[in-house]
Design a protein around this motif. Sequence first.
Motif, PDB file in Angstrom:
ATOM      1  N   LEU A   8       0.815  -1.205   0.000  1.00 35.98           N
ATOM      2  CA  LEU A   8       0.000   0.000   0.000  1.00 35.98           C
ATOM      3  C   LEU A   8       0.850   1.256   0.000  1.00 35.98           C
ATOM      4  O   LEU A   8       0.616   2.193  -0.761  1.00 35.98           O
ATOM      5  CB  LEU A   8      -0.886   0.032   1.258  1.00 35.98           C
ATOM      6  CG  LEU A   8      -1.886  -1.111   1.383  1.00 35.98           C
ATOM      7  CD1 LEU A   8      -2.492  -1.086   2.765  1.00 35.98           C
ATOM      8  CD2 LEU A   8      -2.948  -0.987   0.321  1.00 35.98           C
ATOM      9  N   VAL A  48      -8.534 -11.604  -6.864  1.00 35.27           N
ATOM     10  CA  VAL A  48      -8.623 -11.169  -5.471  1.00 35.27           C
ATOM     11  C   VAL A  48      -8.793 -12.375  -4.555  1.00 35.27           C
ATOM     12  O   VAL A  48      -8.212 -12.466  -3.486  1.00 35.27           O
ATOM     13  CB  VAL A  48      -9.780 -10.157  -5.289  1.00 35.27           C
ATOM     14  CG1 VAL A  48      -9.991  -9.851  -3.822  1.00 35.27           C
ATOM     15  CG2 VAL A  48      -9.482  -8.881  -6.053  1.00 35.27           C
ATOM     16  N   GLU A 104      -8.472   4.391  -7.216  1.00 43.74           N
ATOM     17  CA  GLU A 104      -8.192   3.351  -8.213  1.00 43.74           C
ATOM     18  C   GLU A 104      -8.777   2.022  -7.755  1.00 43.74           C
ATOM     19  O   GLU A 104      -9.415   1.300  -8.513  1.00 43.74           O
ATOM     20  CB  GLU A 104      -6.686   3.222  -8.450  1.00 43.74           C
ATOM     21  CG  GLU A 104      -6.390   2.313  -9.631  1.00 43.74           C
ATOM     22  CD  GLU A 104      -4.908   2.122  -9.875  1.00 43.74           C
ATOM     23  OE1 GLU A 104      -4.099   2.707  -9.132  1.00 43.74           O
ATOM     24  OE2 GLU A 104      -4.560   1.394 -10.822  1.00 43.74           O
ATOM     25  N   GLY A 105      -8.555   1.752  -6.470  1.00 47.03           N
ATOM     26  CA  GLY A 105      -9.108   0.519  -5.909  1.00 47.03           C
ATOM     27  C   GLY A 105     -10.614   0.501  -6.042  1.00 47.03           C
ATOM     28  O   GLY A 105     -11.216  -0.521  -6.388  1.00 47.03           O
ATOM     29  N   SER A 115     -12.682  -2.338  -8.055  1.00 42.50           N
ATOM     30  CA  SER A 115     -13.664  -3.179  -7.377  1.00 42.50           C
ATOM     31  C   SER A 115     -15.052  -2.946  -7.934  1.00 42.50           C
ATOM     32  O   SER A 115     -15.837  -3.877  -8.083  1.00 42.50           O
ATOM     33  CB  SER A 115     -13.683  -2.924  -5.872  1.00 42.50           C
ATOM     34  OG  SER A 115     -12.555  -2.258  -5.457  1.00 42.50           O
ATOM     35  N   THR A 141      -8.943  -2.277   2.314  1.00 42.68           N
ATOM     36  CA  THR A 141      -9.187  -3.414   1.445  1.00 42.68           C
ATOM     37  C   THR A 141      -9.122  -2.995  -0.010  1.00 42.68           C
ATOM     38  O   THR A 141      -8.456  -3.631  -0.847  1.00 42.68           O
ATOM     39  CB  THR A 141     -10.593  -3.981   1.744  1.00 42.68           C
ATOM     40  OG1 THR A 141     -10.792  -3.995   3.135  1.00 42.68           O
ATOM     41  CG2 THR A 141     -10.738  -5.362   1.154  1.00 42.68           C
ATOM     42  N   LEU A 142      -9.826  -1.899  -0.300  1.00 39.96           N
ATOM     43  CA  LEU A 142      -9.887  -1.462  -1.686  1.00 39.96           C
ATOM     44  C   LEU A 142      -8.524  -1.013  -2.179  1.00 39.96           C
ATOM     45  O   LEU A 142      -8.133  -1.272  -3.329  1.00 39.96           O
ATOM     46  CB  LEU A 142     -10.915  -0.340  -1.836  1.00 39.96           C
ATOM     47  CG  LEU A 142     -12.367  -0.772  -1.569  1.00 39.96           C
ATOM     48  CD1 LEU A 142     -13.311   0.400  -1.708  1.00 39.96           C
ATOM     49  CD2 LEU A 142     -12.771  -1.892  -2.504  1.00 39.96           C
ATOM     50  N   ALA A 143      -7.796  -0.362  -1.280  1.00 42.39           N
ATOM     51  CA  ALA A 143      -6.474   0.098  -1.664  1.00 42.39           C
ATOM     52  C   ALA A 143      -5.570  -1.083  -1.991  1.00 42.39           C
ATOM     53  O   ALA A 143      -4.745  -1.036  -2.913  1.00 42.39           O
ATOM     54  CB  ALA A 143      -5.870   0.954  -0.552  1.00 42.39           C
ATOM     55  N   VAL A 200      -6.424  -3.816  -3.272  1.00 32.04           N
ATOM     56  CA  VAL A 200      -6.776  -4.450  -4.541  1.00 32.04           C
ATOM     57  C   VAL A 200      -5.856  -3.990  -5.666  1.00 32.04           C
ATOM     58  O   VAL A 200      -5.481  -4.767  -6.546  1.00 32.04           O
ATOM     59  CB  VAL A 200      -8.261  -4.131  -4.871  1.00 32.04           C
ATOM     60  CG1 VAL A 200      -8.594  -4.568  -6.282  1.00 32.04           C
ATOM     61  CG2 VAL A 200      -9.161  -4.811  -3.868  1.00 32.04           C
ATOM     62  N   VAL A 201      -5.460  -2.715  -5.573  1.00 36.65           N
ATOM     63  CA  VAL A 201      -4.643  -2.168  -6.648  1.00 36.65           C
ATOM     64  C   VAL A 201      -3.354  -2.969  -6.820  1.00 36.65           C
ATOM     65  O   VAL A 201      -3.018  -3.405  -7.916  1.00 36.65           O
ATOM     66  CB  VAL A 201      -4.326  -0.682  -6.363  1.00 36.65           C
ATOM     67  CG1 VAL A 201      -3.425  -0.114  -7.453  1.00 36.65           C
ATOM     68  CG2 VAL A 201      -5.614   0.105  -6.250  1.00 36.65           C
ATOM     69  N   SER A 202      -2.681  -3.206  -5.723  1.00 34.55           N
ATOM     70  CA  SER A 202      -1.408  -3.917  -5.845  1.00 34.55           C
ATOM     71  C   SER A 202      -1.630  -5.377  -6.200  1.00 34.55           C
ATOM     72  O   SER A 202      -0.786  -6.019  -6.816  1.00 34.55           O
ATOM     73  CB  SER A 202      -0.601  -3.776  -4.555  1.00 34.55           C
ATOM     74  OG  SER A 202      -1.278  -4.403  -3.508  1.00 34.55           O
TER      75      SER A 202
END
Lengths: 360, 163, 541, 426, 456
Positions: D6, D46, D105-106, D110, D212-214, D216-218
Amino acid sequence: MIVNIGIELAKVLAVLIGVLNLAAILTWMERKQSAVMQDRIGANRASIFGFRMFGLFQVLADGLKMFVKEDFIPAQGHRFLHGLAPFVAAFFALIGFAAIPFGDTIHLFGREIPLQIIDLNVGILYIFAAMSLGIYGVVLAGWASNNNYAFLGGMRGSSQMFSYEVTIGATILGVLMIFESMSLQQIVRAQGQLLWGIVPKWGVIVQPLGCILFLVAGIAETKRVPFDLPEGESEIIGFFVEYSSMKFGLFMLTDFVETVLIAALVTTLFFGGWQVPYLMADGWHLPGGTLLAWPQWLVAITQVIAYAIKVFFFCWFMLLVRWTLPRFRYDQLMRLGWQMIFPLSILNLLATAVVILLLN
Amino acid sequence: MNRRDLNFAERLYLSEVFKGLWLTSGHFFSNMKKHLARQLGFTRIEKGAVTFQYPEERRPFSPRYRSRHRLTQREDGSPRCVACMMCETACPARCIYIVAGEHPDPNIEKYPARFDIDLGVCVFCGFCVEACPEDAIRMDTGIVEIAAYSRKEMIYHIEDLLQ
Amino acid sequence: MPTVTINQKSLTVPEGTTIIQAAEQLNIEIPRYCYHPGLSIAGSCRMCLVEIEKMPKLQPACNTRVTDGMVVTTQSPKVKEAVSGVLEFLLINHPLDCPVCDQAGECYLQEYYMKFGLHDSRMNENKIKRHKAEVIGPHVILDTERCVLCSRCVRFVREVSRSHEIGIFNRGGQSEIRLLPDQVLDNNYSGNVVDICPVGALTDRDFRFQCRVWYLSKADSVCNGCSRGCNITVEANRQRAHHGEGRRVMRLKPRFNKEVNRWWICDIGRYGYKFIDDPSRLIQPLEKQGDELEPLDWSTAAERAVGRIREAKQRGGAGSIVIVASPQLTNEDLFVTRKFFGVDLGIDQIDFRIPDKNTLSDDDFLLRADRNPNTRGAEAILLDGGGFDLQRIIESASTQSFGLLYLCEQDLVKKLGSEPARRFLGQFDYVIYQGSNENETSGLANLVLPAATYAEVNGTFTNFEGRVQRIHAGIEPLGDSLPAWRVICKLAQTAGFDYGYESAAEVFVELAQTVTEFEGLSYEKIGSEGMKLPETQPVPA
Amino acid sequence: MPELALLTHVQHRNLMTVEEYRQTGGYEALRKVLLEMKPDQVIEEVKKSGLRGRGGAGFPTGMKWSFIPKNSEKPKYMVVNSDESEPGTCKDRVIIEKTPFLLLEGIAISSYAVGSSTCYLYIRGEYYDQAMILKQAIEDAYRHGFLGKNILGSGYNLDVYLHRGAGAYICGEETGLLESLEGKKGWPRLKPPFPAISGLYGCPTCVNNVETLAAVVSIIQNGGDWYAALGTPKNGGTRLFCVSGHVKKPGTYELPMGIPLRSIIYDYAGGMKDDRKLKAVIPGGSSVPILTADEIDVKMDFDSVAAIGSLLGSGGVVVINEDTCMVKALLRIARFYAHESCGQCTPCREGTTWLKKTLQRVYEGDARQAELDQVLSIAFNMMGTTICPLADAAAMPVRSYIQKFRHEFEYHVQHKCCDVKPAVRI
Amino acid sequence: MTSETETTSTEPSQPKELTPRAMLLNVGPSHPAMHGVIRIVTQLEGETVEKCEIEIGYLHRGFEKSCEQGGYNQAVPYTDRLNYVSPLINNFGYVMAVEKLLGIQVTERCEYIRVIMGEISRVTDHLTCVAASAMELGAMTVFLYMIKAREFLWELVEDVTGARLTISYGRVGGVSGDLPDGFKEKALGVFKEVRKVLVEVDKLLTRNRIFVDRTKGVGTISRADAIGYGFTGPVARSVGIDYDVRRDQPYGVYNRLKFEVPLGTRGDNLDRYYVRMQEMEQSLRIAEQALATLPGGAVNVDASGNVIEARDMVDRAKMGQTRGVKQTLVQLSPNLEGLQDPRYKQVVASDKRAVLPAKSNTYGNIEGLMNHFMLIMEGYGIQPPKGEAYACVEGANGELGFYVVSDGTGRPYRVRVRPPCFALMAGVHRMLEGFMMADIVPTFGSINMIAGELDR
């Protein structure tokens, strides 16, 4: 003459008042004595202006109440006899006292006044007759009420009184044999003698069994516990169940008058009447020959008081008995009367006769 | 159980009669002595009678004794009762009559506009006291003289009960 | 159709049934505060927790739908502990108000405490003080301290009455029910929130402190307030006369009927019972002597009435007699009226329709414009082929003269207005008024016969849909008053017709045999939910 | 320094504009997703990553997404839970402050994955500055075409709405948040139905935490397996641990899942402040059971922490030294929950207040010994009986504090004073 | 009172043959020994009772029906008035039946209290009976001595129950209050006094021939008859029927206490007197044993030692100031004294569905208050499960049984009482016929009929 009549009337009044008062006081005594025996206080509420006099006024209150109550005669009853009965009972109970001496003859203003209404030489028969006639009060009351309970009471009363009169007669015979007189005053006088110089020759000393038997029969005669079958207040209520107001009061009074009468008779016949041991007309003749001179009036008063105390004691004693014992049953009473007391009194009579014969 | 027949002496009446007389006269004399002593002013001697001279002398009631009801009061003298009808309901004799009213204070809310007890009907069982959730009715007044000339007078109202 | 097992009892229920509904069918009691079948599910009181096999946590029975093979228990120690724990939580801030609370006796806190609680108090803290005894509307009083925040009332005003007057304010332990700003709980259904409140938070101002609920006896009846025929329970105090100012009927409560009113009743109906114990009740027959009405006994009154009817008939024939029945009467009353006047006396001028000058209207829920409970029944019984139209006579304002008017339970003065009513009555030589309460019209009558109210009689009403529903007497007729059918029977007997009816049930048997629309009906068939007349059209409102 | 997911690019500077963000490789993942991947593939990826919800409950994110009905006629919503109210937690704040576009972005990835074209970003009311940053960022993203219609020419539309809460802890609960979002009181909803079926406005809704959403990006950037490898089995990736309390270097640290708690405290947070003795650690925000000093060798992943009776929660590590009165600490927590209970469910509404009051008396020494057990029993009755887990959140610390530090409580009750600082009269 | 069956003919002219005819004597109901509650029509041959017929029903309250009108506890005052000389035993018998129905077990201390109070009641009953029999024989003093002793015992009863006669002491699940402080010492002192009186009475009656003559062989009944008529209690025991509920169907804690069951042989009035006199001694012995082993003194309540007035507690609780109330002792109205917290739990069963909560709970917390309400409100109250139960105790006059049927509601569906006197009254004519008129009253007295029990 007039003076004599006056004196006689005074004596009659004195005796009447005395007896009636004593009877009245007995109603109070009965209440108070039983109360004290039973850890209670007894009647003490009636008061005049706040004075209670230990409940003595209760007597007045009772009297007053009796007088103002409704006089009730049962519808089917015999009006005349119903009214007559209490008077018969009361009258014959009262006249008995005429022959009972309450003191020695006193000398006053040069007159000899016997302290006795009339000194009949058959005094004892007179009293006997009066007592027998009293039965009619009970019988009439029981019959005239037209009530089964009263009827049962009357029947019980009459047979009981008849039965016990026989014993009374038999025991008195013993006394008569010893004192050899039928005049009560004579009998009392005779009891002033001393036996062996020490023991007063009272009836109870010379006739102990007779005394007990007379007392038992006498109580039976008064119809009080344990011989209160004619009343039997918890079972048949009594021959006077249909009586109210002063007529009932008369029966009540008769009860007490008879109590006094029996007490007086016991005193007279067995306990020396007005005699005080060793007190003669001139003073105390103590054993050993000492004389303690007393004026004659003092002796007379002492004797009257002694007499009163004796009567009073027997009243007390009869109350004590009344509040202690349970009641006989009719058949048991008859058995006691006819199978125990009567034979004993005959035995007593025979024994007395034998002793007199032997001594003479 | 031993049930002994009477012996000869007993069968003669006299001995037992005199024993009885002795006993009762014993009571008589001992009580008489006490009465006299107290009359003479020896008040510390015990009483000669077990009875009480009501109404001058009153039998002390035990603390739990249930006598006439009373309604307890608040500090301002108003009844503590809130007319919840518990006593009325619990009363097996149904002698309590309550009518509820609205009290201006919302913390009290309810008060008895009428609270009558028909003491002519009351059986003094004490269920009302037991049922009261407010300690508002008690039977501890010690008053037992509740007589009246009419049935109506036997009904006690709230003013009587508050006293 | 899933099958569920609750406490070892199995039951197959339709899809979507919740556990609490299934348990109800099995007579298993699951405690609840927020759940009400007529409202949406809140699931917030947490009283209805049950243990479901294979579920680790306890589940609320109100919101858990039954699945096939589900095994539920409401009696496991875990459930008992949880339920009693929830109850304990509900009680910690509950005031000690049972003595002053009208709900005591029908309070779910009390009942569930005895059934599911029975714990000792552990609360050793001060309770939260809140608003007490707040008047929040013409009929309802709110005590926020007693509230358990079940939100039934909030959901009621949101979902049923759609009037949105109250809501829950604040958060957590400070939560409380309040009126929304500038709102008053004054909709026509406000009384229902009192019914649904499981505790004493919302109480009825009308019933407030009048009587303890445990003194009340209950009788199933039907509201006479409008032609909806809402099912009600007449609750009367028959054992403690000193309560409620001597009134007998203390309150009306709605009674569940799926087809008619569900759980609800409007306030007009709910509070429309006061006339039953009103001082204006007629309690003995009265006859006009001069200007005053003087009491007389029933046999004289009946003789007087029958004599007058005979006289009028002799003088002017049956046509000179007009019988005005009332849609307030039961079917049985109406039937006996028809039987006596119509059949036995041959009077065909019988009607019940009186135009009403007061304009009344439906609301969008239960209340109907027709404020009579039995208009449909009266039509079926009285208008069965009859061609008489009373309205025409009244409205034509003719000066035609009649002999006798027999007027049942109709306050003409109120309905027509004083002037028209007097004019109409003036057309008759003799007016007999039969009714329950004194009113201006009865004051104008020559003879007044006292009738019992609907709360005092057995019988049936037919609602606007043609649903025949039974009413039961909750109390005895007041004074000498008699059920209307008995009044007519008395007249009939005096006139020489002995119908021999012992009870309303006997009348109904004959009614069902005689009136075609009622054919085949019986009290047993009607039951507690009522029964519709076959193939009938609802009366236009 | 372990590998990060993150905060890789924000160790030393914040990425506050799209440009800055893109310079560090930002929006590549979104491009990849929108242009190359099907939503199902995203979800698969995911799932592969073992990412578990970072809000506290630790529910596998991929699975959660897959619950959203594919063919629903109703619109689907993505809701971002940024109502970060758990005491001891400040991880979302860090992401928003340092790299808001990572979050955006996340969100976009999502939303694409669950098929939603509307996203509500619910941010805690107190996060005013952060809300402003996000507002700015959202506008920026719209400007650059990373939000709005036809993102990156993929034909995918996404609108993001920022919604500030009004200051209620309970709105961090997903259904409470939805209610709040709908404009009602933040009362958690009864489940079922779950938000995935009937959420916001009755439509399928996916509610996810910011972290959580953040993350997802990586995951998209580096692949699910890479992410999973960062952590332990079943607990993929890294986690933001917000270390606070008596440590030398409090702060938010991104560390791999499964790192020992001891290491967090002593290696990263610099050890105990003033070198006092460690007494206890709250491993995952105030609502989780406390750990004693003996228990700090636990690995910080969901399962390991749960195994010793606590919860990883939101990752708020609160370190407590020996000078702290545990009674007072618990009272503080109890007050918090009494204040934050929504008042819907009985056990929570009444229980939290009751606990608070009784603990207050315990603290003041005005209670009896038996009342400690009573408190435990009350807490027990609260657990598992309510709609949302707030009651549990309030009850768990109570139980663990009293069980683990009972002597301190008893001391208060018996002596009316604190045994940590006996001189202080209460 | 007078009644003759045959009406006398009004025609005097016909000389009639004299026929003996029996006298019909109507004893009661307005006869002092019949208390206005019973009537014996006797046919007398002289003084002998040839035939007699007992008529009961002059005292009718509708006990059994009355019990169905209220809650289970509300019947307790009615039971007070069954045998109103020993009301405590009736109380306990009734509540035992309800307890059996409910399946609750009262506390041990309560059992002991019931035994003690029951035995005290039995002594008062026997005292009354013997005293009345003696009075009916004319021995008034005996009566008063025994009534004096009874008075002492009633003072004890008053101390405990708050009333002398209408005690309403029993409660379903316990008693209405614990024994007061100092009860044991006072009771033992009273027992000493009672014994003194018993000795006196013994002296006055037992060996007195008048009394023995009046009672011996009088009022006898055969064993077969006694069993046939369902006699129990002292009357049955006087015939030698060895049956005592306390020993043969032990209830309470009687099986832990030592006592003897005195038996007679002839079944006459004297034997009944003996049995009663000895039973009094046994009762005192039981009570003394129970007092000696009475379990439980004051319990240690978790209270801070604060004592507050009930009204203060109510007010505080009402205003929500419940903090600390739980630890406070409440000072109760004197009538409720026996229910103070430290004692409460010892005298009532721990069943909230049957027993009113302790006053401090009613006053101080909502749980108690609701519990209290639910037990008192009509339609709730004690609601035993559907079923029936019979419980019997040894009443002063024999087996006193209560048969209670529950339909599951808050009111008894049926309460049937099996009073000892009812059975006795069925057979009493056998004890009167053939004896004398004068024996009617003592025999009747020795049976100790209490009309309150005949009510049905």
